[in-house]
Design a protein around this motif. Structure first.
Motif, PDB file in Angstrom:
ATOM      1  N   ASP A 222      14.348  50.466 -50.685  1.00 25.37           N
ATOM      2  CA  ASP A 222      13.512  49.258 -50.784  1.00 25.37           C
ATOM      3  C   ASP A 222      13.244  48.649 -49.412  1.00 25.37           C
ATOM      4  O   ASP A 222      12.229  47.991 -49.200  1.00 25.37           O
ATOM      5  N   ASP A 223      14.159  48.836 -48.500  1.00 27.95           N
ATOM      6  CA  ASP A 223      14.015  48.242 -47.174  1.00 27.95           C
ATOM      7  C   ASP A 223      13.040  49.090 -46.343  1.00 27.95           C
ATOM      8  O   ASP A 223      13.221  50.314 -46.202  1.00 27.95           O
ATOM      9  N   THR A 224      12.031  48.450 -45.793  1.00 29.94           N
ATOM     10  CA  THR A 224      11.005  49.205 -45.079  1.00 29.94           C
ATOM     11  C   THR A 224      11.570  49.877 -43.824  1.00 29.94           C
ATOM     12  O   THR A 224      11.131  50.960 -43.445  1.00 29.94           O
ATOM     13  N   TRP A 228      11.157  53.877 -43.397  1.00 28.49           N
ATOM     14  CA  TRP A 228      10.310  54.482 -42.371  1.00 28.49           C
ATOM     15  C   TRP A 228      11.120  55.132 -41.253  1.00 28.49           C
ATOM     16  O   TRP A 228      10.687  56.114 -40.653  1.00 28.49           O
ATOM     17  N   VAL A 249       0.031  56.668 -43.476  1.00 27.03           N
ATOM     18  CA  VAL A 249       0.328  55.440 -42.726  1.00 27.03           C
ATOM     19  C   VAL A 249      -0.194  55.518 -41.292  1.00 27.03           C
ATOM     20  O   VAL A 249      -0.532  54.497 -40.688  1.00 27.03           O
ATOM     21  N   THR A 254      -1.276  49.826 -41.717  1.00 29.04           N
ATOM     22  CA  THR A 254      -1.239  48.629 -42.555  1.00 29.04           C
ATOM     23  C   THR A 254      -0.194  47.668 -41.992  1.00 29.04           C
ATOM     24  O   THR A 254       0.846  48.096 -41.493  1.00 29.04           O
ATOM     25  N   PRO A 255      -0.474  46.379 -42.096  1.00 29.65           N
ATOM     26  CA  PRO A 255       0.493  45.396 -41.586  1.00 29.65           C
ATOM     27  C   PRO A 255       1.814  45.441 -42.343  1.00 29.65           C
ATOM     28  O   PRO A 255       2.815  44.889 -41.886  1.00 29.65           O
ATOM     29  N   LYS A 256       1.818  46.104 -43.520  1.00 27.74           N
ATOM     30  CA  LYS A 256       3.064  46.188 -44.296  1.00 27.74           C
ATOM     31  C   LYS A 256       4.122  46.999 -43.553  1.00 27.74           C
ATOM     32  O   LYS A 256       5.313  46.845 -43.798  1.00 27.74           O
ATOM     33  N   VAL A 257       3.673  47.858 -42.672  1.00 33.85           N
ATOM     34  CA  VAL A 257       4.621  48.649 -41.889  1.00 33.85           C
ATOM     35  C   VAL A 257       4.574  48.138 -40.458  1.00 33.85           C
ATOM     36  O   VAL A 257       3.527  48.220 -39.801  1.00 33.85           O
ATOM     37  N   GLU A 258       5.695  47.599 -40.005  1.00 29.95           N
ATOM     38  CA  GLU A 258       5.735  47.012 -38.664  1.00 29.95           C
ATOM     39  C   GLU A 258       5.284  48.023 -37.607  1.00 29.95           C
ATOM     40  O   GLU A 258       5.519  49.230 -37.754  1.00 29.95           O
ATOM     41  N   LYS A 259       4.710  47.487 -36.556  1.00 31.36           N
ATOM     42  CA  LYS A 259       4.109  48.347 -35.540  1.00 31.36           C
ATOM     43  C   LYS A 259       5.140  49.314 -34.941  1.00 31.36           C
ATOM     44  O   LYS A 259       4.847  50.494 -34.737  1.00 31.36           O
ATOM     45  N   ARG A 262       5.865  52.174 -37.302  1.00 35.70           N
ATOM     46  CA  ARG A 262       4.749  53.128 -37.335  1.00 35.70           C
ATOM     47  C   ARG A 262       4.759  53.975 -36.062  1.00 35.70           C
ATOM     48  O   ARG A 262       4.519  55.178 -36.107  1.00 35.70           O
TER      49      ARG A 262
END
Lengths: 365, 467
Positions: A222-224, A228, A249, A254-259, A262
């Motif tokens: 659940d934790d991004t 990632w 991705v 997407t802003p849902k995944v921190e820079k 990514r």
């Protein structure tokens, strides 16, 4: 004379502090830097300055750590005491340090044999910041120890004397590394997210099937950050089972995944060596960010496969010079071309090299 | 010259097809008692497809499956493939370079199951091709002492229809005029450098001509054998031996990486002179005048093999010996991870891989260090976070490291917190060097700004390479 008085004062205060910590079992004691527990010896030592580390250190290598250890013990540090001054070799220099001795209560032994339920081991603490990981009382973890002929036990690697581990009993199956990996992988089932994140960081350094399986499971976390970072770790070891997710991705940020997450996925693409990924890597050459494009081109280059030639030729058309360079050098390496330019020479006369390989590409159609 | 008298044709030409389910397989058999050689040419519009001459031992048969040759895209001696759409043509073969002509026979079988066709051809043409006419190609050779160099040849054959095609020459004898300079292997056709100097390689080969006599036995071929020769100059140079790889760490010596190498020559002479004929600024040469020289790196290569070394021994110049001077050049940032730390709030690991000027990761452990290039710039007014001293260490096994940046103790202002975005606290300039553990020594590979936040740290404004 004034110096001696001050030393005596420090000795009294330090001893009282240490005694209080032991007797009262202060909850803050595990966060207390070891310097505050110093027992000053008869000859004054340079004052220890424990500062935060901002320096380079070795990459964690779980395989090497496991291989080098005679004893791998899951347990908790019951006490720590000083054991005299030592000279430490560091960075080609000798620095002064303190030898410390920890008493470890063993809950499980993953490698080697232990006589009894506790073991004492030594570890160094340099007088100045070194990047060595500190060991505090009550520290729980997986300790990697080495025993010499005189049964004197020390830590294997001062940068990584222990790793976090789950408190339960680890599965003692498989070889040494499998057991260690299992103990770390168990962290992924715990509710504390920081432990799951640490587990991914450690498993990243173990190139085993069990570690890969655990990382694959972690991609559903659940934790991004866990998700990632695990995905990046899989790509870095060349696992293309998550490549479609990565492509999504990286192609559509997407802003849902921190820079930074990514970016970690992007740079990990360079670890791919499986030619089945060539088509995806070719598409990623058009990704919006430079890191993805450069690492995709790097992966295509390092495959050393003729099947990658069309994609490497495509890289020559990229808007980024770094990508074009990987295209040029990838083609040069594949064809065993003698004239291989350095990055700087390429940048000075890029048109010459790019045109040449474009022409080569046209001639083989 | 020799006239062997009348003989049967040792050549053939057959139609072939591989359309639909047709297959054509041609067999060439040496029915004689001595080895024989033959060539093959598949003729079609846009062709021909020429197979390098083959030798058949006594009793041996060679098979040619035309469909397979086409479908597998097997290149001929010139690199040409049969077109994928080609489904018919003419298969020609003829004996070559076989004095006496041998006893070689050919047959083609064309089969189609659906059409229930089995056709067998054994069609002789007029006479075998004549030739070869030619000699050495290239027409001059240069090699070093103790080195091999293959000779090459170029010959033309002429068939009875006037077609001309290429065939390499089978040397009957291959020698040199001065075996102290070079020798020749008549089996492999290789030259071997024995000593510095010049000589000639000389080869003899069978050249066979055929003449058709219509009046003999209803038509027969008569063979005329010749033994012409050709020669080519051979120059043997002094040879340099040693490593082609040198490393440069801006004057530092690094265990496991050669920052100086010794080149030598086994050629004995009275005077030796070593010289860097290209890339001289990247190396320094010491101890000239003997049969060896020490090279020390002084700069990095701009391209692979751009430093050329030659030795002149008693006026004889060696071949150029090429060297690449590698250097650590940039850092490739890997993943960045921030974990929580009970003492310092957080620990950010920035992984880096050390690469050379061709962006290839260095192969083994190497010393690395950091240096502060500025004082501290506060971002958080009133902060009392501290800065440690710059560090150096030697990476183990691989050329990679992690820059560990920790937060601060919890009693400091601002209070460090667990991993996250956080607030900027302070920053300063940082350089990275490879080749030494002493801060500021070695080759600089990166400049950046070390930025610490309350919950993580970053390298910003990265410039790499940073010479």
């Amino acid at each position: 004379m004034r110096y001696c008085s001050r030393t005596l004062f420090v000795l009294i205060i330090s001893t009282l502090s240490l005694a209080a910590a032991f007797v009262l079992g202060s909850p803050s004691s595990k966060n207390m830097p070891l310097v505050s527990k110093a027992i000053v010896a008869s000859k004054p030592m340079a004052s220890r300055q424990i500062l935060p580390n901002e320096g380079p250190q070795p990459l964690l290598d779980l395989s090497a750590l496991t291989r080098s250890a005679d004893l791998i013990v899951l347990g908790e540090v019951a006490s720590i005491r000083e054991d005299g001054r030592i000279a430490l070799a560091q960075g080609g220099k000798t620095i002064e340090g303190q030898s410390m001795v920890a008493e470890l209560i063993a809950l499980s032994v993953l490698k080697g044999k232990l006589d009894g339920a506790t073991i004492s081991f030594a570890f160094p603490v340099p007088v100045t910041g070194s990047g060595y990981r500190s060991i505090a009382q009550n520290q729980f973890g997986l300790f990697f120890l080495r025993t010499d002929g005189d049964k004197h036990t020390t830590i294997v690697n001062p940068y990584y004397p222990f790793l976090v581990a789950a408190p339960g009993s680890p599965r003692l199956e498989g070889d040494d590394l499998d057991r260690v990996v299992s103990a770390i992988a168990d962290l992924l089932t715990l509710p504390r997210v920081e432990l799951r994140r640490e587990a991914v960081y450690i498993l990243d350094t173990a190139p085993t099937d069990k570690a890969t399986e655990a990382l694959r499971r972690a991609t559903s976390d659940d934790d991004t950050v866990v998700k990632w970072q695990a995905l990046a770790a899989l790509l870095r070891r060349g696992d293309i089972s998550v490549l479609d997710t990565a492509e999504e991705v990286l192609s559509h940020p997407t802003p849902k995944v921190e820079k930074y997450l990514r970016r970690n996925v992007a740079v990990s693409v360079e670890g791919i060596r499986d030619p089945r990924a060539i088509a995806t890597l070719g598409r990623l050459l058009a990704a919006p960010d430079i890191e993805t494009r450069r690492s995709s081109a790097g992966a295509l280059r390092h495959m050393h496969s003729t099947a990658a030639i069309p994609a490497l030729l495509t890289a020559l058309e990229n808007s980024d010079s770094g990508v074009r360079y990987q295209g040029v050098i990838g083609l040069a390496e594949l064809t065993r071309e003698d004239e291989v330019p350095s990055v700087e020479l390429f940048q000075k006369n890029e048109q010459r090299y790019v045109s040449r390989w474009k022409q080569w590409g046209s001639s083989r159609k | 010259m020799r006239d062997t008298g009348p003989t049967r044709n040792r050549t053939g030409s057959y139609p072939w097809r591989v359309d639909h389910d047709y297959t054509t397989i041609v067999s060439i058999t040496n029915a004689g008692s001595a080895p024989a050689r033959f060539l093959v040419e598949i003729r079609y519009e846009g062709g021909p497809y020429s197979i390098r001459p083959k030798e058949l031992k006594a009793g041996e048969t060679a098979y040619f499956d035309l469909r397979k040759l086409r479908d597998e895209q097997t290149p001929d001696r010139t690199g040409r493939n049969l077109p994928r759409t080609l489904d018919r043509g003419q298969f020609y073969w003829g004996v070559v370079a076989t004095p006496g002509g041998g006893q070689v026979i050919g047959r083609a079988e064309v089969v189609s199951r659906s059409a229930r066709v089995v056709s067998s051809y054994s069609c002789p043409t007029c006479c075998p091709p004549t030739g070869p006419y030619g000699g050495f190609a290239p027409q001059a050779y240069g090699l070093s002492v103790s080195d091999f160099a293959p000779t090459g040849s170029n010959g033309e054959m002429l068939d009875c229809y006037g077609n001309v095609y290429w065939q390499n020459i089978y040397w009957y004898t291959l020698t040199t005029n001065d075996s102290a300079v070079a020798t020749a292997d008549s089996g492999t056709y290789d030259l071997y450098g024995e000593g510095v100097g010049s000589t000639y390689v000389v080869g003899h080969f069978w050249q066979i001509e055929w003449e058709f006599y219509e009046s003999e036995n209803g038509g027969a071929c008569r063979e005329w054998d010749y033994l012409p020769s050709d020669s080519a100059p051979v120059d043997v140079h002094p040879k340099i031996t040693g490593s082609h790889t040198l490393w440069w760490f801006n004057g530092e010596t690094v265990s496991g990486y050669a920052t100086n190498i010794t080149l030598s020559t086994s050629t004995i002479g009275n005077s030796y002179h070593w010289e860097a004929v290209t890339g001289g600024s990247k190396v320094s040469l010491t101890s000239d005048g003997s049969d060896s020289i020490t090279l020390t790196s002084a700069g990095k290569s701009d391209s692979a093999n751009d430093v050329g070394i030659q030795v002149t021994i008693d006026g004889q110049v060696s071949d150029q010996f090429n060297i690449t001077v590698y250097a650590p050049n940039d850092l490739l940032q890997g993943t960045v991870t921030t974990t929580s730390d009970s003492t310092w709030g957080y620990a950010t690991h920035l992984n880096y891989y050390i690469r050379d000027q061709f962006t290839t990761q260095l192969s083994s452990g190497v010393p690395v260090n950091e240096q502060w290039t500025t004082g501290i710039f506060d971002d958080y007014t009133g902060n009392n976070w501290r800065r440690g001293s710059p560090h150096g260490f030697t990476t183990v096994s691989i050329a990679a490291f992690s820059d560990l940046i920790q937060g601060e103790e919890s009693n400091r202002t601002p209070t460090p917190i667990g991993p996250g975005t956080g607030t900027a606290v302070y920053h300063w300039g940082q350089d990275w060097y490879v080749g030494s553990t002493t801060p500021g020594s070695g080759r600089r590979v990166q400049s950046d700004t070390l930025q610490k936040y309350t919950a993580h740290a970053e390298h910003q404004n990265i410039v790499t390479p940073s010479p």
